[in-house]
Each structure stands twice: as C-alpha cells, then as structure tokens.
Design an enzyme around this catalytic site. Structure first.
Site, PDB file in Angstrom:
ATOM      1  CB  CYS A 115     -63.988-127.955  51.933  1.00 18.25           C
ATOM      2  SG  CYS A 115     -64.875-127.319  50.512  1.00 18.25           S
ATOM      3  CD  GLU A 130     -68.533-133.214  46.559  1.00 15.38           C
ATOM      4  OE1 GLU A 130     -67.547-132.456  46.652  1.00 15.38           O
ATOM      5  OE2 GLU A 130     -68.876-133.761  45.500  1.00 15.38           O
TER       6      GLU A 130
HETATM    7  P1  NAD Z   1     -68.446-133.563  60.015  1.00  9.98           P
HETATM    8  O1  NAD Z   1     -67.975-134.728  59.214  1.00  9.98           O
HETATM    9  O2  NAD Z   1     -68.093-133.495  61.441  1.00  9.98           O
HETATM   10  O3  NAD Z   1     -70.046-133.423  59.947  1.00  9.98           O
HETATM   11  C1  NAD Z   1     -70.818-133.409  58.759  1.00  9.98           C
HETATM   12  C2  NAD Z   1     -72.176-134.023  58.992  1.00  9.98           C
HETATM   13  O4  NAD Z   1     -72.011-135.344  59.474  1.00  9.98           O
HETATM   14  C3  NAD Z   1     -73.058-133.286  60.014  1.00  9.98           C
HETATM   15  O5  NAD Z   1     -74.377-133.171  59.475  1.00  9.98           O
HETATM   16  C4  NAD Z   1     -73.070-134.214  61.216  1.00  9.98           C
HETATM   17  O6  NAD Z   1     -74.323-134.239  61.872  1.00  9.98           O
HETATM   18  C5  NAD Z   1     -72.798-135.580  60.627  1.00  9.98           C
HETATM   19  N1  NAD Z   1     -72.037-136.421  61.558  1.00  9.98           N
HETATM   20  C6  NAD Z   1     -71.031-136.034  62.391  1.00  9.98           C
HETATM   21  N2  NAD Z   1     -70.554-137.097  63.097  1.00  9.98           N
HETATM   22  C7  NAD Z   1     -71.275-138.174  62.690  1.00  9.98           C
HETATM   23  C8  NAD Z   1     -71.260-139.556  63.039  1.00  9.98           C
HETATM   24  N3  NAD Z   1     -70.413-140.053  63.952  1.00  9.98           N
HETATM   25  N4  NAD Z   1     -72.140-140.375  62.432  1.00  9.98           N
HETATM   26  C9  NAD Z   1     -72.997-139.902  61.516  1.00  9.98           C
HETATM   27  N5  NAD Z   1     -73.057-138.607  61.146  1.00  9.98           N
HETATM   28  C10 NAD Z   1     -72.217-137.748  61.713  1.00  9.98           C
HETATM   29  O7  NAD Z   1     -67.893-132.326  59.188  1.00  9.98           O
HETATM   30  P2  NAD Z   1     -67.971-130.813  59.561  1.00  9.98           P
HETATM   31  O8  NAD Z   1     -67.149-130.543  60.775  1.00  9.98           O
HETATM   32  O9  NAD Z   1     -69.384-130.351  59.551  1.00  9.98           O
HETATM   33  O10 NAD Z   1     -67.256-130.157  58.293  1.00  9.98           O
HETATM   34  C11 NAD Z   1     -65.877-130.006  58.178  1.00  9.98           C
HETATM   35  C12 NAD Z   1     -65.297-130.942  57.146  1.00  9.98           C
HETATM   36  O11 NAD Z   1     -66.083-130.917  55.973  1.00  9.98           O
HETATM   37  C13 NAD Z   1     -63.911-130.530  56.694  1.00  9.98           C
HETATM   38  O12 NAD Z   1     -63.103-131.669  56.583  1.00  9.98           O
HETATM   39  C14 NAD Z   1     -64.134-129.923  55.332  1.00  9.98           C
HETATM   40  O13 NAD Z   1     -63.033-129.968  54.484  1.00  9.98           O
HETATM   41  C15 NAD Z   1     -65.257-130.751  54.834  1.00  9.98           C
HETATM   42  N6  NAD Z   1     -66.002-130.028  53.819  1.00  9.98           N
HETATM   43  C16 NAD Z   1     -65.975-130.487  52.545  1.00  9.98           C
HETATM   44  C17 NAD Z   1     -66.644-129.781  51.560  1.00  9.98           C
HETATM   45  C18 NAD Z   1     -66.649-130.239  50.139  1.00  9.98           C
HETATM   46  O14 NAD Z   1     -67.448-129.711  49.378  1.00  9.98           O
HETATM   47  N7  NAD Z   1     -65.825-131.176  49.749  1.00  9.98           N
HETATM   48  C19 NAD Z   1     -67.356-128.632  51.891  1.00  9.98           C
HETATM   49  C20 NAD Z   1     -67.359-128.210  53.206  1.00  9.98           C
HETATM   50  C21 NAD Z   1     -66.689-128.916  54.173  1.00  9.98           C
END
Ligand code: NAD
Length: 472
Positions: free
Chosen positions: A259, A225
C-alpha cells in the site's frame, strides 16, 4: 485463555445467524469485564506471540503459496513485524492504560480532570490480501492491548494464509474472545451488517466507502486504512545510489503489491537519466539479469490483477523490464519514462511492479503535480537540502512517509500509521493502536470542601462579573 475451536463459518448454511450468534457471545463476554485487567491483556499478547512461533512454518509456507513471498521478506514484513509490535506493546501497555491527569481550569475549581482509556467493545477487523497475516493480526494486537473482543476476517484473495490464520486464532483463543471468520465478499457484507462498536478496515478506497457507510448506519467507530498513489520525489542534491536502492527495494518488495510502495516517481530533470541508470543497476543487483529466476521477487496475487497490470504498460514508454508470463503471474520490475498525468497508469493506484517516471524542473512543480491527486498514503522525498524537506512536509498533505528512504516509517511503533482523506481515516501501530481501539473518557473529579455559589441561580451582576473575569 484456553482455546476452544472457532466456528468454521465458510460455507455455513445460515451465515447471518451464525455470525450474529458469534457477535452476541463476544458482546456478552466483553460485558463480563474479563478482558479489562492488565494481566489478562498481557497474557493474551504473550499467547499470540507463542502462537505465531508455533505456526511459523505453516504461515511462511502459506505466504509463499499465496504470493510467492521469499522467507526473509515474509519474516521481516509479516511475522517479525508482529513480534516487534507485540514486544513494544507488552513493554508499554501498563503505562498506556494508566489514567492521565489533565489540568483543570479555575472556573471549575476545586476539580481535577483525568483521561481514562475505555475498551471500545466488539471490533471487526477486515484485512487486505497483500500482507495478509500482518494486516489481520497487527490491528488485533491493538484490540487486545486496549481490552476488547474481536472478529478477524482475513482476505479471501490470500486463501492459504487465511486458513493458516484461522487455525492459529482458534488454537490460541476462545471464540467469544477472538474469532477468525473466513470467507468472501458475502461474508464481509454479512459481518458488516452486524452491530459493532468499531470496524477496522484495511483495503481499497472504493470498499472503504462501503465500510464507512455500514459503520455510519450503526454509528460505530470506523478506522479506514486505505491506499492511493504515493510519490517518490528525487531532488538533484540526493545521494542517487542510495536513493535508487531504497526506491527499488520499496517498489519491488512483494512485487509492488504494497500500500505504501512508491507508486510513481518524480525526478528532477537535471538528474533524470542518471537516476534511471542507477535504478536499473539497483534492480540488476537485487534481482539479477533475469528477475524471473530470482527467489526474491514475488508474483501477482491473481489473474485479474495480472491482466489489469499488463493493461497499464505502455510499450512505447518502457525503459526497463516489461517482461511477463501469465502462467506464473510474473511481471518483471518495469520502469516507464516520459509518463504524463493523463496516461492510464496515472489514473489509479498501480499495486504492482511497474514504476512510471515523470520529470520536473523545480520543487514547486513537483509539489503541484502531487497536489493534483488526492492526498497520498505515503510520500518519499530524496534530498540533502533541509529547505526542500521543510517545504514538502509543510505544503503537502500525505499519510506519512520518509526523507531519503521508503516504507520504513511503518516499522517505527512510535509513529502513527494511517492515511488522510481518501487514503484513510485514523491510524495505528504502537500506542496509536491502543488509542484507536480505546475510547478516551474524560472525567472531572471535584472536591467537596468548596462549592462556590457563583454558578448557581439566582444570578446577578456581581456573579456575571466573576464569570467574565474567569472566562475572559
Ligand atoms: P479490497 O478493498 O478489495 O478488500 C479488502 C477487504 O474488503 C477484503 O476482506 C474483502 O473481503 C472485503 N470486501 C471486498 N469487497 C467488498 C464489498 N463489496 N463489500 C464488503 N466487503 C468487501 O482491498 P484489497 O484488494 O484486499 O487490497 C488492496 C487495497 O488495500 C489497495 O488499495 C491498498 O493500497 C490497500 N491497502 C492499504 C493498506 C494500509 O495499511 N493503508 C495496507 C494494505 C493494502
């Protein structure tokens, strides 16, 4: 199910060994079959609902601490959303679980096909920070309904909510059934290195690629997602006042950190200036003349995102807002006009209260502008012309969206919520969550009273003739 304490894994000395042990115990529990019966699933969903009520105050405070979410907004988009999803699931899960008969062709007669829903097994749910409660627990509702075990990892960037979720989960569930593991990127990486049957990830496209690779290594199913730049297109036939209110609401809820927030706007040139005036009026009505004083406007999650957002504001293009205060991570609702596709703000998802606006001269142009970017997670079209509606729905690929509204498609449990291409893989909510956390197993049952010789060797021309007739 009685709650035994979940492991407090943050800072654990041997993180990998402890997580490995947790996943092994969850697998054993899953293989016992305890999670399969309907009444067990229903009981656990009811337990989750009660836990949400019991922890409601703590969760609302945590959401305020992390993102300064107003209580009405936090209840609507996080806690209330989860209650509605649980209620819908409880109402339908018995029906969803029933095998579905499928029509079987004559060539395999006398047979009847059936589709059975099998729980996947061990599930890792990795959540983003912007709706830190909802994004952790909404997938869990699907996992429970489909008869699985799960580990939930809330985002470390919303630490108060993460610890409130950990407490709720450990009070409600035994850890071999549902556990919450808190931690940073290292914890996420350690979790991703385990053997899962399914990884459900909400977050950025960039980390989504890492998750997809981890899933590929173990051939685990993977739901992504993700995000992207979601456009809002306003046609001359739109009701401009209504469009302005709905776009302003969709954009500035959670300070734009949604998002599916409208990321940029395309306004038809004939109504461009009027529409901006209506939006300014709508912002003033919702957040007052000094939005900083409004209790309804959230704050940016951390300093890194605050600086990133400021760097996207081109002062020459600000037509409204642009105020900020680093000490409070406050950015006022900001409109930029005269933006073009080469501007920095059009490079990546904005994820903040800044709305760039471009003009277009025909729907064809608008569709072509949207088509220059990867498929968005959402698209919003404002029009009263059904031909416009049909063209956009047919021609543009996007995850989901609304005609004459923003965000609300998320609140319909009868619709799948998910992206397409770089905005995501798979979908959830309502029955789609149940399906996402289930394997659809096709089983053919054949009667014994008839066993036509035609399919068995030795073959001959007349058998081939029959097969040709049956298969065409
Ligand atoms: P992110 O990808 O930075 O982090 C999400 C998760 O991934 C966290 O739990 C984090 O611990 C983990 N993570 C981060 N870096 C990692 C790595 N190198 N290796 C493994 N795991 C890792 O995202 P965010 O900043 O928390 O959220 C923002 C993004 O999420 C935006 O792009 C937004 O559009 C998207 N989003 C999508 C939805 C949806 O339902 N489609 C909902 C909310 C947010």
């Amino acid at each position: 199910m009685p709650g035994s304490p979940a492991p407090h894994l943050r800072g654990a000395t041997n993180l990998d060994a402890r997580i490995r042990d947790l996943v092994a115990r969850q697998r054993t529990y899953f293989e016992s079959g305890a999670t399969f019966p309907l009444h067990f699933r229903e009981q656990q969903l009811a337990t989750l609902s009660q836990a949400l009520r019991k922890h409601e105050r703590q969760l609302l405070d945590a959401l305020h601490d992390d993102l300064r979410k107003n209580e009405t907004e936090a209840y609507t988009t996080e806690i209330g959303f989860l209650h509605a999803e649980i209620r819908h699931t409880l109402r339908h899960v018995a029906k969803w679980m029933r095998p579905h008969n499928a029509f079987s062709p004559l060539v395999i007669a006398p047979s009847r096909g059936a589709l059975h829903y099998q729980p996947l097994g061990t599930n890792l749910i990795l959540a983003a920070w912007n709706y830190p409660l909802q994004l952790s627990l909404a997938p869990l509702i699907g996992a429970i309904a489909a008869g699985n075990v799960a580990v939930v990892k809330p985002s470390e960037l919303a630490p108060a909510t993460s610890s409130a979720i950990a407490e709720l989960v450990s009070n409600a569930f035994a850890e071999e059934y549902v556990a919450c593991v808190e931690g940073d990127v290292v914890t996420s990486q350690t979790l991703l290195a385990q053997a899962w049957d399914h990884i459900f990830f909400t977050g950025s496209t960039q980390v989504g690629r890492i998750v997809a690779r981890a899933a590929a290594d173990q051939l685990a199913r993977c739901t992504l997602e993700l995000g992207g730049k979601s456009p809002a297109i306003v046609m001359p036939s739109a009701d401009l006042d209504v469009a302005a209110r709905r776009i302003v609401w969709g954009k500035f809820t959670n300070a734009g950190q949604t998002c599916v927030a409208p990321d940029y706007m395309l306004i038809h040139e004939s109504i461009h200036d009027t529409m901006i005036e209506r939006m300014v009026a709508a912002i003033r009505r919702m957040y007052g003349s000094d939005p900083r004083q409004s209790p309804d406007l959230g704050r940016i999650v951390n300093d890194r995102h605050f600086s990133r957002l400021l760097s996207l504001i081109d002062r020459d293009k600000v037509v409204f807002g642009g105020d900020h205060d680093a000490s409070d991570r406050y950015i006022s609702p900001t409109l930029l006009a005269g933006v073009d596709m080469t501007d920095k703000i059009m490079a990546d998802e904005i994820f903040g209260p800044i709305l760039p606006i471009m003009r277009f001269s025909s729907l064809k142009d608008a569709i072509s502008i949207v088509g220059q970017r990867p498929h968005p997670l959402a698209l919003y079209l404002f029009t009263r012309d059904s031909d416009d509606e049909a063209s956009v729905i047919e021609r543009v690929s996007f995850g989901g969206g609304c005609i004459n509204n923003t965000l609300v498609h998320l609140g319909d449990p009868n619709l799948p919520f998910g992206g397409v291409g770089p905005s995501g893989l798979g979908a959830y909510h309502g029955k789609f969550s149940f399906e996402t956390f289930s394997h659809r197993k096709g089983v053919v049952k054949t009667a014994n009273f008839l066993d036509p010789d035609v399919k068995y060797p030795p073959y001959n021309a007349s058998k081939l003739g029959v097969v040709r007739k049956l298969l065409g």
